[in-house]
Design an enzyme around this catalytic site. Structure first.
Site, PDB file in Angstrom:
ATOM      1  N   GLY A 105      42.908  39.180  41.783  1.00 55.22           N
ATOM      2  CA  GLY A 105      44.041  39.667  42.555  1.00 55.22           C
ATOM      3  C   GLY A 105      44.642  40.853  41.829  1.00 55.22           C
ATOM      4  N   LYS A 148      53.338  39.320  38.141  1.00 53.71           N
ATOM      5  CA  LYS A 148      53.279  40.080  36.882  1.00 53.71           C
ATOM      6  C   LYS A 148      53.750  41.523  37.093  1.00 53.71           C
ATOM      7  CE  LYS A 148      49.346  37.464  35.058  1.00 53.71           C
ATOM      8  NZ  LYS A 148      47.908  37.503  34.715  1.00 53.71           N
ATOM      9  N   CYS A 200      47.320  42.160  37.396  1.00 54.02           N
ATOM     10  CA  CYS A 200      46.012  41.594  37.733  1.00 54.02           C
ATOM     11  C   CYS A 200      45.930  40.149  37.268  1.00 54.02           C
ATOM     12  CB  CYS A 200      44.880  42.343  37.023  1.00 54.02           C
ATOM     13  SG  CYS A 200      44.862  44.095  37.310  1.00 54.02           S
ATOM     14  N   ASP A 201      45.110  39.389  37.964  1.00 51.12           N
ATOM     15  CA  ASP A 201      44.801  38.032  37.538  1.00 51.12           C
ATOM     16  C   ASP A 201      43.435  37.673  38.117  1.00 51.12           C
ATOM     17  OD1 ASP A 201      46.164  35.591  36.177  1.00 51.12           O
ATOM     18  OD2 ASP A 201      45.156  34.763  37.940  1.00 51.12           O
ATOM     19  N   THR A 202      42.603  37.025  37.315  1.00 48.85           N
ATOM     20  CA  THR A 202      41.254  36.676  37.742  1.00 48.85           C
ATOM     21  C   THR A 202      41.058  35.168  37.652  1.00 48.85           C
ATOM     22  OG1 THR A 202      40.394  38.799  36.975  1.00 48.85           O
ATOM     23  CG2 THR A 202      38.780  37.056  37.301  1.00 48.85           C
TER      24      THR A 202
END
Length: 182
Positions: free
Chosen positions: A104, A50, A67-69
């Site tokens: 992340g 991203k 970001c990624d969760t």
């Protein structure tokens, strides 16, 4: 300029703890993850994808944060529920157990790429079918990884956490601040 490559209102609110001066530019990428990426590394992989997408498409002079969760249990990732039954199944799986929430993050600036992951363990109380159905009826689980939001009514499901609370919400602000300013 700082750019947040996420449409998440929760991440935007949390980033304001670090700086009020940022722009929001959601990254419209294919979020599939290659099979050679470890399951628990997928949030960091997607965060980097991203951030790089925005950085490489006209923002090389900016600082871009991706970001990624993900919610992980028994070696698998629980995404956002497809429907109410999917949410019910996920919450039943999390009931009375401990799972990991991994966010992340990736910071692209000055031609460098800095990626990291933050892990928080979350333990749920044992949940009755009625408690699960009542929570689903609020509508809150439907757009959240693992079918719950710790910052809302989902907090009533949580027995305890080990690690960064804000990581579970979707942005590990203390670590991100250190990485941005370190």
């Amino acid at each position: 300029m700082i750019i947040l490559a996420s449409a998440s209102p929760r991440r935007q609110e949390l980033l304001k703890l670090i700086t009020k001066d940022f722009a929001v530019m959601p990254s419209d990428i294919d979020e599939s993850v290659p099979s050679n990426i470890e399951t628990e590394k997928s949030p960091e992989y997607l965060a980097e994808k991203k951030a790089k997408h925005i950085f490489e498409n006209g923002h090389k002079n900016d600082t871009v944060i991706g970001c990624d969760t993900g919610v992980f249990i028994d070696g698998k990732m629980l995404g956002k529920p497809k429907n109410k039954q999917d949410a019910k199944d996920m919450l039943a799986e999390l009931s009375g157990r401990t799972h990991k929430v991994i966010t992340g993050c990736c910071i692209c600036k000055n031609g460098t790429v800095n990626s990291f992951s933050v892990v928080t363990e979350v333990e749920f109380y044992p949940l009755t079918e009625k408690e699960i159905e009542s929570y689903i009826a609020t509508g809150e689980p439907m757009d959240k990884a693992g079918s719950y939001g710790i910052q809302g009514k989902g907090s009533l499901l949580v027995k305890g956490i080990v690690g960064d609370y804000f990581n579970v919400v979707g942005l590990p602000v203390a670590r991100l601040n250190k990485e941005l300013n370190g």
